[in-house]
Design a protein around this motif. Structure first.
Motif, short mmCIF file in Angstrom:
data_model
loop_
_atom_site.label_atom_id
_atom_site.label_comp_id
_atom_site.label_asym_id
_atom_site.label_seq_id
_atom_site.Cartn_x
_atom_site.Cartn_y
_atom_site.Cartn_z
N LEU A 14 0.85 -1.18 0.00
CA LEU A 14 0.00 0.00 0.00
C LEU A 14 0.89 1.23 0.00
N GLU A 15 0.32 2.38 -0.34
CA GLU A 15 1.04 3.64 -0.27
C GLU A 15 0.18 4.68 0.43
N ILE A 16 0.81 5.71 1.01
CA ILE A 16 0.10 6.78 1.69
C ILE A 16 -0.17 7.89 0.68
N ASP A 17 -1.45 8.28 0.54
CA ASP A 17 -1.78 9.33 -0.43
C ASP A 17 -1.67 10.71 0.21
N ALA A 18 -2.02 11.75 -0.55
CA ALA A 18 -1.86 13.12 -0.08
C ALA A 18 -2.76 13.45 1.09
N ALA A 19 -3.82 12.67 1.28
CA ALA A 19 -4.72 12.88 2.42
C ALA A 19 -4.28 12.09 3.64
#
Length: 456
Positions: A14-19
């Motif tokens: 998974l990756e962390i988005d801008a939110a």
């Protein structure tokens, strides 16, 4: 440099988005059991840069690389919660945890957890430089440079726009900033707050600034006099002029802290919690409740804690004096500060880069038995909520619990947290970007994949 480059060469589940939300990356989807102790990830069908298809074996080998008894990985402690990892066919990976953790998806997005090929013997082929990302590793000279080349077959059609990328290690902040101004480089990270104004005056150069998770605690060890008394702790918390410290130490490049470690940019930040302000009269009130007319304390500090820590201590000394608190500033050498002062003195200044989730930060530094509980704080209500919130999958209920935990830190805890720092990067006109993530510098260290060249 290594993490920045390898997050372009490889992907995490998974990756962390801008939110600040964990989104599927190499995993196509994921789901949890009702108790949040079993997590199942379904992999997307894609290939490594050498043509090999990604399978569950590769994911298992990549995670186990950090779990071995002799591993030196910084993720080893983080993965102690994993009891077993198993494959359910070629494209499904199941993680069994020792207990429920509703934030486990964020663990899989950690920058250590990139996926690389299994070596055929259950181990990880970590030296190959082969990954699933939008770039291939063409050259790597540790501590000097890394050169990447774009892949044409990347599974994300809307990412990885640069044909080639060279990452240079420039440790000196002045030299790094000069490299951007002269056009030697297009992007830099970690612009010092004291030189941001100079960079902004330069034509064709821009700063990229987001509220990060970094914070600057002043730790009172609750197991040592006089900090066993919560009224002494509250007196000191009211004696800090937070706004002055933010303005003068960070030059306004941050946000006010409220004596808990959850930043305004994080999803469970308790925005409705009343902001503590500088109030010498309240500080005197709490001193009186502690049976004191005045207070003499020594604060250990060093610019080895963070740049500006000595200045921050002097500002604290000045503001505290108006509350009858005589604060002696004990400036210590930068060399050895973390081994000789941090967690050893009763009252000292520190620094935390923060963590992506509330549970992660609280468990690491504030919970019962936490390895880095620098304040030696123990609060039964907090510790009960910490365990309950970790296994709770209802986001609204979790938000209530974490708000209560932030209140407990603010009103009972041993950490004074006057401010949070911003992440400040720099770019020139040649480079553009969308909304920027706040979990690390350079768009969560994903700028190479997410940013692009303009037509300028």
């Amino acid at each position: 440099m290594v993490a920045l480059g390898m997050l372009a060469v490889c992907n995490t589940l998974l990756e962390i988005d801008a939110a600040g939300v964990a989104q599927p990356e190499l995993a196509e989807s994921y789901e949890a059991s009702d108790d949040a102790a079993t997590w199942t990830f379904r992999l997307r069908k894609t290939n490594f840069s050498n043509g090999k298809q990604v399978t569950a074996k590769d994911v298992i080998a990549s995670f186990n690389h950090h779990r071995g008894e002799d591993t030196k990985s910084g993720a080893k402690e983080l993965l102690k919660q994993v009891k077993e990892i198993r494959a359910d066919g070629d494209n499904v990976v199941v993680f069994e945890l020792t207990s429920g953790n509703a934030d486990f998806p964020y663990v899989t997005a950690d920058y250590h957890m990139w996926i690389m090929p299994e070596n055929g013997e259950g181990g990880l082929d970590w030296q190959s430089g082969v990954g699933t990302g939008g770039y291939t590793l063409e050259e790597f000279e540790p501590g000097v440079r890394m050169r990447l080349k774009r892949r044409d077959d990347y599974f994300k059609s809307d990412r990885a726009w640069f044909d080639e990328v060279t990452i240079l290690t420039i440790n000196d902040p002045t030299a790094r900033q000069n490299a951007l101004v002269t056009g030697e480089v297009d992007i830099i990270n970690a612009v010092p707050t004291k030189t941001v104004h100079m960079l902004k005056r330069r034509p064709n150069v821009h700063t990229v600034e987001v509220t990060g998770t970094s914070h600057f605690p002043i730790a009172m060890q609750c197991s040592k006099a006089p900090f066993e008394d919560v009224n002494v702790r509250l007196a000191l918390k009211h004696a800090v002029n937070r706004q002055e410290m933010l303005d003068k130490v960070l030059r306004g490049h941050g946000s006010l802290g409220n004596d808990h470690p959850i930043a305004p940019s994080q999803r469970f930040h308790a925005a409705d919690l009343e902001q503590r302000t500088y109030d010498p009269d309240k500080a005197k009130f709490h001193l009186k409740k502690a049976g004191l007319d005045s207070l003499d304390v020594t604060l250990a500090t060093s610019d080895g804690a963070y740049s500006g820590a000595v200045d921050a201590a002097v500002l604290f000394q000045q503001s505290a004096s108006k509350a009858g608190i005589n604060l002696e500033v004990n400036s210590r050498p930068a060399d050895g500060y973390w081994s000789n002062v941090w967690m050893k003195e009763p009252f000292f200044m520190g620094y935390w880069n923060g963590r992506p989730t509330a549970d992660w930060m609280f468990s690491l530094v504030y919970g019962a038995g936490a390895a880095w509980n620098e304040t030696k704080w123990q609060n039964d209500e907090f510790n009960t909520l910490l365990i309950q919130a970790r296994t709770e999958l209802d986001e609204n209920r979790r938000a209530e619990m974490y708000a209560d935990m932030q209140r407990l830190c603010r009103d009972d805890g041993g950490a004074i947290i006057p401010m949070f720092g911003n992440y400040i990067d720099g770019r020139n006109d040649r480079v553009a970007h969308g909304e920027v993530a706040a979990n690390r510098y350079l768009d969560g260290w994903k700028a190479i994949e997410r940013w692009w060249l303009t037509d300028v």
